[in-house]
Design an enzyme around this catalytic site. Structure first.
Site, PDB file in Angstrom:
ATOM      1  N   GLY A  26       0.844  -1.189   0.000  1.00  0.00           N
ATOM      2  CA  GLY A  26       0.000   0.000   0.000  1.00  0.00           C
ATOM      3  C   GLY A  26       0.881   1.240   0.000  1.00  0.00           C
ATOM      4  O   GLY A  26       1.998   1.216  -0.559  1.00  0.00           O
ATOM      5  N   SER A  27       0.409   2.308   0.639  1.00  0.00           N
ATOM      6  CA  SER A  27       1.124   3.590   0.580  1.00  0.00           C
ATOM      7  C   SER A  27       2.519   3.514   1.221  1.00  0.00           C
ATOM      8  O   SER A  27       3.532   3.753   0.557  1.00  0.00           O
ATOM      9  CB  SER A  27       0.305   4.669   1.296  1.00  0.00           C
ATOM     10  N   GLY A  61       4.153   0.879   2.529  1.00  0.00           N
ATOM     11  CA  GLY A  61       4.948  -0.264   2.064  1.00  0.00           C
ATOM     12  C   GLY A  61       5.619   0.053   0.738  1.00  0.00           C
ATOM     13  O   GLY A  61       6.801  -0.265   0.525  1.00  0.00           O
ATOM     14  N   ASN A 111       0.400   2.340  12.905  1.00  0.00           N
ATOM     15  CA  ASN A 111       0.062   3.466  13.763  1.00  0.00           C
ATOM     16  C   ASN A 111      -0.685   2.937  14.992  1.00  0.00           C
ATOM     17  O   ASN A 111      -1.232   1.837  14.961  1.00  0.00           O
ATOM     18  CB  ASN A 111      -0.849   4.408  12.978  1.00  0.00           C
ATOM     19  N   ARG A 168      -1.647   6.558  -2.352  1.00  0.00           N
ATOM     20  CA  ARG A 168      -1.641   5.904  -3.674  1.00  0.00           C
ATOM     21  C   ARG A 168      -2.439   6.745  -4.657  1.00  0.00           C
ATOM     22  O   ARG A 168      -3.575   7.098  -4.363  1.00  0.00           O
ATOM     23  CB  ARG A 168      -2.266   4.512  -3.554  1.00  0.00           C
ATOM     24  N   LYS A 197       2.455   9.716  19.924  1.00  0.00           N
ATOM     25  CA  LYS A 197       1.761   9.886  18.640  1.00  0.00           C
ATOM     26  C   LYS A 197       0.300   9.437  18.790  1.00  0.00           C
ATOM     27  O   LYS A 197      -0.607  10.078  18.254  1.00  0.00           O
ATOM     28  CB  LYS A 197       2.477   9.073  17.553  1.00  0.00           C
TER      29      LYS A 197
HETATM   30  P1  NAD Z   1      -2.594   1.067   2.911  1.00  0.00           P
HETATM   31  O1  NAD Z   1      -4.020   0.666   3.086  1.00  0.00           O
HETATM   32  O2  NAD Z   1      -2.242   2.049   1.844  1.00  0.00           O
HETATM   33  O3  NAD Z   1      -1.707  -0.237   2.664  1.00  0.00           O
HETATM   34  C1  NAD Z   1      -1.890  -1.438   3.345  1.00  0.00           C
HETATM   35  C2  NAD Z   1      -1.679  -2.565   2.343  1.00  0.00           C
HETATM   36  O4  NAD Z   1      -1.600  -3.803   3.030  1.00  0.00           O
HETATM   37  C3  NAD Z   1      -2.803  -2.680   1.314  1.00  0.00           C
HETATM   38  O5  NAD Z   1      -2.256  -2.677   0.017  1.00  0.00           O
HETATM   39  C4  NAD Z   1      -3.418  -4.038   1.636  1.00  0.00           C
HETATM   40  O6  NAD Z   1      -3.937  -4.705   0.496  1.00  0.00           O
HETATM   41  C5  NAD Z   1      -2.212  -4.760   2.203  1.00  0.00           C
HETATM   42  N1  NAD Z   1      -2.526  -5.964   2.966  1.00  0.00           N
HETATM   43  C6  NAD Z   1      -3.427  -6.132   3.943  1.00  0.00           C
HETATM   44  N2  NAD Z   1      -3.421  -7.411   4.371  1.00  0.00           N
HETATM   45  C7  NAD Z   1      -2.495  -8.064   3.628  1.00  0.00           C
HETATM   46  C8  NAD Z   1      -2.047  -9.412   3.584  1.00  0.00           C
HETATM   47  N3  NAD Z   1      -2.563 -10.348   4.379  1.00  0.00           N
HETATM   48  N4  NAD Z   1      -1.074  -9.746   2.704  1.00  0.00           N
HETATM   49  C9  NAD Z   1      -0.556  -8.812   1.875  1.00  0.00           C
HETATM   50  N5  NAD Z   1      -0.950  -7.514   1.866  1.00  0.00           N
HETATM   51  C10 NAD Z   1      -1.915  -7.159   2.734  1.00  0.00           C
HETATM   52  O7  NAD Z   1      -2.099   1.587   4.329  1.00  0.00           O
HETATM   53  P2  NAD Z   1      -0.951   2.645   4.659  1.00  0.00           P
HETATM   54  O8  NAD Z   1      -1.486   4.022   4.516  1.00  0.00           O
HETATM   55  O9  NAD Z   1       0.303   2.284   3.947  1.00  0.00           O
HETATM   56  O10 NAD Z   1      -0.775   2.401   6.229  1.00  0.00           O
HETATM   57  C11 NAD Z   1      -0.074   1.304   6.778  1.00  0.00           C
HETATM   58  C12 NAD Z   1       0.193   1.626   8.249  1.00  0.00           C
HETATM   59  O11 NAD Z   1       1.094   2.734   8.320  1.00  0.00           O
HETATM   60  C13 NAD Z   1      -1.066   2.073   9.009  1.00  0.00           C
HETATM   61  O12 NAD Z   1      -1.038   1.589  10.322  1.00  0.00           O
HETATM   62  C14 NAD Z   1      -0.973   3.587   9.000  1.00  0.00           C
HETATM   63  O13 NAD Z   1      -1.653   4.217  10.073  1.00  0.00           O
HETATM   64  C15 NAD Z   1       0.534   3.781   9.099  1.00  0.00           C
HETATM   65  N6  NAD Z   1       0.988   5.078   8.576  1.00  0.00           N
HETATM   66  C16 NAD Z   1       0.651   5.464   7.310  1.00  0.00           C
HETATM   67  C17 NAD Z   1       1.119   6.675   6.824  1.00  0.00           C
HETATM   68  C18 NAD Z   1       0.790   7.134   5.416  1.00  0.00           C
HETATM   69  O14 NAD Z   1       1.132   8.267   5.060  1.00  0.00           O
HETATM   70  N7  NAD Z   1       0.159   6.341   4.564  1.00  0.00           N
HETATM   71  C19 NAD Z   1       1.925   7.483   7.638  1.00  0.00           C
HETATM   72  C20 NAD Z   1       2.266   7.049   8.925  1.00  0.00           C
HETATM   73  C21 NAD Z   1       1.777   5.823   9.393  1.00  0.00           C
HETATM   74  O1  KPL Z   2      -0.909  12.105  12.288  1.00  0.00           O
HETATM   75  C1  KPL Z   2      -1.865  12.784  12.030  1.00  0.00           C
HETATM   76  C2  KPL Z   2      -2.994  12.127  11.305  1.00  0.00           C
HETATM   77  O2  KPL Z   2      -3.732  12.795  10.596  1.00  0.00           O
HETATM   78  O3  KPL Z   2      -3.106  10.898  11.467  1.00  0.00           O
HETATM   79  C3  KPL Z   2      -1.918  14.232  12.496  1.00  0.00           C
HETATM   80  C4  KPL Z   2      -1.750  15.164  11.331  1.00  0.00           C
HETATM   81  C5  KPL Z   2      -0.812  14.470  13.497  1.00  0.00           C
HETATM   82  C6  KPL Z   2      -3.206  14.540  13.190  1.00  0.00           C
HETATM   83  O4  KPL Z   2      -3.409  13.730  14.290  1.00  0.00           O
END
Ligand code: NAD
Ligand code: KPL
Length: 306
Positions: free
Chosen positions: A12-13, A15, A106, A134, A185
């Site tokens: 996903g994003s 990864g 998170n 994405r 966080k």
């Molecule tokens: P996302 O939904 O974009 O990606 C998750 C991916 O995991 C999806 O492609 C999904 O199909 C895949 N997946 C789920 N189960 C699976 C399995 N069994 N086998 C293979 N693939 C599998 O999520 P994201 O935004 O990348 O977030 C991931 C984590 O990172 C979350 O906990 C999020 O809170 C944290 N996070 C994200 C960001 C961000 O900017 N996107 C920033 C900080 C923290």
């Molecule tokens: O991390 C965040 C989120 O949107 O998940 C901020 C911008 C800090 C707000 O809680």
């Protein structure tokens, strides 16, 4: 010496952001996709794309499904918190003895669930403030510079491969206080994200609800103190106000999840916090009320409330 491959579970994003930067640095990377149809879609696309500062590059990173034969020594789990445990379970039999697992989720709760599932592996917790989304299938936009704190709650030594992150341009630091970082966080997210959903607003518009935010922060500080996280409580309210101001034009991640009809990580944020408060006997009337209102709001939209 042979370099250990980075297996990335969840393309996903976040990864994809990690996978493309590691691959760009010439490191061996393997994507683990959900099922054969995702693998076929990825093969048809020809690789994973990263857009950064208006430039887009595609990397033909090898991909596989959970049932491939290759042993896994280093696994980056990049699923949502609610998917982390079942996803790791699907590859558990492939983990080598002494395997290392990086957990990008998170909130709190999913990391301990994974650690309990695979006690033979070393679990490294990551708190990331980088931002990515994405724009299409297997294509990620690097949307926000940030930082990655890595640490082992069991307090082992920093791993040798941190230099690979440096080489790949992934900003990071090893910390012995990873739980403080994750709790801090989590508290920030609990102070901001649910209110943006309930008021249907951008982060900055919470300035008009400053009293409510302040009262929430008071409760959050008490929970952190009563469940052994006093460090994470220091200056919380001031930081929450600073983040609201600095991200005024943004919609919180929870707001975006709800707006796009996606499941939220509520159980690992407010849910975890309210559970911890109950266990430590801390009265959190306001947080419980906000959690109930949020659950009602999600149910009203047909979204899971766990
Ligand atoms: P996302 O939904 O974009 O990606 C998750 C991916 O995991 C999806 O492609 C999904 O199909 C895949 N997946 C789920 N189960 C699976 C399995 N069994 N086998 C293979 N693939 C599998 O999520 P994201 O935004 O990348 O977030 C991931 C984590 O990172 C979350 O906990 C999020 O809170 C944290 N996070 C994200 C960001 C961000 O900017 N996107 C920033 C900080 C923290
Ligand atoms: O991390 C965040 C989120 O949107 O998940 C901020 C911008 C800090 C707000 O809680």
């Amino acid at each position: 010496m042979k370099t250990t491959p980075w297996h990335i579970l969840g393309a996903g994003s976040l990864g994809s952001l990690w996978a493309t930067r590691l691959a760009r640095a010439g490191l061996p990377v393997r994507l683990i996709l959900r099922n054969p149809s995702r693998l076929a879609a990825y093969s048809a696309k020809g690789g994973l794309s990263l857009s950064e500062q208006g430039e887009r590059a595609t990397f033909a990173i090898p991909a596989q499904t959970f049932d491939a034969q290759e042993p896994i020594q280093r696994l980056l789990v990049a699923c949502k918190a609610y998917d982390a445990e079942p996803a790791v379970a699907s590859v558990a039999s492939r983990l080598t003895s002494g395997a290392e697992i990086l957990l990008l989720q998170n909130g709190l709760g999913s990391q301990d669930a994974v650690a309990a599932l695979v006690p033979q592996a070393r679990c490294i917790f990551v708190s990331s403030t980088e931002g990515a989304f994405r724009d299409e299938d297997f294509s990620v936009v690097f949307a926000g510079q940030g930082f990655n704190w890595l640490g082992d709650p069991q307090q082992g030594d920093p791993p040798q491969w941190l230099n690979e992150l440096t080489g790949a341009g992934i900003p990071h630091q090893w910390t012995s206080e990873i739980l403080d970082r994750l709790w801090r966080k989590l508290a920030l997210n609990c102070a901001i994200n649910p209110l943006t959903v309930l008021h249907g607003c951008r982060n900055g518009e919470l300035q008009a609800h400053a009293e409510e935010v302040r009262a929430l922060c008071d409760e959050l500080v008490r929970v952190l103190q009563s469940c052994g996280q006093p460090q994470a409580a220091i200056g919380l309210q001031e930081e929450v106000m600073r983040v609201i101001e600095a991200t005024a034009a943004n919609y919180s991640s929870m707001y975006q999840d709800v707006a796009q009809g996606r499941r939220t990580e509520i159980s690992y944020l407010l849910g975890h916090l309210c559970k911890a408060a109950a266990l430590s006997g801390c009265d959190v009337r306001l947080l419980n009320r906000i959690r109930t209102r949020l659950i009602d709001h999600l149910s009203g939209k047909g979204l899971p409330s766990n």
